[in-house]
Design a protein around this motif. Sequence first.
Motif, mmCIF file in Angstrom:
data_model
loop_
_atom_site.group_PDB
_atom_site.id
_atom_site.type_symbol
_atom_site.label_atom_id
_atom_site.label_comp_id
_atom_site.label_asym_id
_atom_site.label_seq_id
_atom_site.Cartn_x
_atom_site.Cartn_y
_atom_site.Cartn_z
ATOM 1 N N CYS A 149 0.834 -1.209 0.000
ATOM 2 C CA CYS A 149 0.000 0.000 0.000
ATOM 3 C C CYS A 149 0.867 1.257 0.000
ATOM 4 N N LEU A 150 1.933 1.236 0.786
ATOM 5 C CA LEU A 150 2.819 2.398 0.863
ATOM 6 C C LEU A 150 3.492 2.683 -0.471
ATOM 7 N N LEU A 151 3.690 1.656 -1.268
ATOM 8 C CA LEU A 151 4.372 1.800 -2.556
ATOM 9 C C LEU A 151 3.396 1.855 -3.725
ATOM 10 N N SER A 152 2.110 1.979 -3.432
ATOM 11 C CA SER A 152 1.040 2.091 -4.444
ATOM 12 C C SER A 152 0.799 0.784 -5.184
ATOM 13 N N SER A 155 -4.332 -1.183 -3.264
ATOM 14 C CA SER A 155 -5.275 -0.094 -2.975
ATOM 15 C C SER A 155 -6.201 -0.440 -1.818
ATOM 16 N N VAL A 156 -5.762 -1.334 -0.944
ATOM 17 C CA VAL A 156 -6.604 -1.768 0.163
ATOM 18 C C VAL A 156 -6.911 -0.622 1.118
ATOM 19 N N LEU A 157 -5.915 0.204 1.413
ATOM 20 C CA LEU A 157 -6.094 1.293 2.380
ATOM 21 C C LEU A 157 -6.435 2.625 1.718
ATOM 22 N N VAL A 158 -5.982 2.824 0.511
ATOM 23 C CA VAL A 158 -6.317 4.036 -0.250
ATOM 24 C C VAL A 158 -6.874 3.567 -1.585
ATOM 25 N N PRO A 159 -8.206 3.519 -1.728
ATOM 26 C CA PRO A 159 -8.797 2.911 -2.925
ATOM 27 C C PRO A 159 -8.299 3.495 -4.246
ATOM 28 N N GLN A 160 -7.946 4.753 -4.260
ATOM 29 C CA GLN A 160 -7.473 5.388 -5.490
ATOM 30 C C GLN A 160 -5.950 5.296 -5.631
ATOM 31 N N GLY A 161 -5.303 4.484 -4.785
ATOM 32 C CA GLY A 161 -3.853 4.360 -4.849
ATOM 33 C C GLY A 161 -3.351 3.809 -6.174
ATOM 34 N N TRP A 162 -4.209 3.090 -6.901
ATOM 35 C CA TRP A 162 -3.784 2.530 -8.191
ATOM 36 C C TRP A 162 -3.403 3.634 -9.175
ATOM 37 N N THR A 163 -4.003 4.808 -9.049
ATOM 38 C CA THR A 163 -3.660 5.898 -9.967
ATOM 39 C C THR A 163 -2.239 6.395 -9.718
#
Length: 387
Positions: A149-152, A155-163
Amino acid sequence: MPPARMPAFAPWQAPGKHRFEAFQSVRGLACLTVVIRHVLACYPLSGHNLTVVVFFLFNSPAAVTLFFVLSGFVLTYSFDEHPFGARGIPAFWVRRTFRILPALMAVTLLSALYTRLPVSAWPIATSDPFMAGLLPHDMPLSAVTLVKCLLSLSSVLVPQGWTVMVELIAALFLPFIWLCSRENGRIFLPVALASLALSAFAPAGGKGLPLLYGFSFIAGITACRAWQNSVIVLTGTGIVLAAIGLSLPTTLLTSPEHLGEVFNSPKLVIPESFFAAFLLYGLARPGRVTALLTVRPLLWLGDISFSLYLVHFLAIALAGRFLSPVLPALPLFAREALVLATTLLIALPFSALLFRRVELPLNRVGHRLSKRWLRASYRDGGVSPVR
């Protein structure tokens, strides 16, 4: 003294310097669109027609595509303004990483902390089932998942992390695509066509997202080159039509009820990229619309937009739990307005804090590290760094 060696490719300096302040405001408005749309997704409206109208006005998939097209445009101009040799490419990667990852890491840690606090176990009311699954209390979270999650990479913790992941992967290739697009680069057209084909046939799922949205960055580069090499001015009406067109593919080719099935689809992303490119081309030149967009509140919104984009789901989760006792008694529109207002009341000041205390300081660290790399690299190579 060793003989000076030429860089792997000769830098090219674009004349003049331009500030795209309207772009900053557009980024902020697009981010606000995403926030509003996600509030409405968590607390949906009743009635198909009303949902379609609201979805057209607050089209989050189109806003995400616009983010990528905007990155392609702005980074291309930045490369032109501060050209570099081959040794400068790793320096760019360092700057880009420190520009993007710190805010994501901060929001990831905050989201992980939230899931361990009692507030995340408070009941929620009158929401979509999606809301119940948003950052649930005491969610399973291994050390490996947290690092991803920290490295993107998750997206479990930040749903838009995939962007963020898409932006980082695009950053690996952008310097080389920029090289192809310089001056009368003949290689750029086949590169653009190849990117279009990869986007059109990108595999479904997370692994296909960089290929799918790769064309969006190409569209941004193309818009920048068109702006640099053309005197054609897009009128205010043309800019408005481009903005309307940006939201049309999702509205015409799908429905709000089935968006999740086709959200990351070439039939949406490719036309959205074209319209976003026209929009940015029009806004790159001064005009009435750009003047309206360069007011101070909108520029401030643009400044904090990246942190706002990352933190807003956490703010929605908090707002929903704080308001749960009063929401069932409220009429539909009052409920929507209250959830949105509370979300913004939490997210805006917190985003401003993240921007000041995380984004800006770490961005400066990235610039310092990249300058050290350049000085050391060119010193070892026997040439002076290009500024």
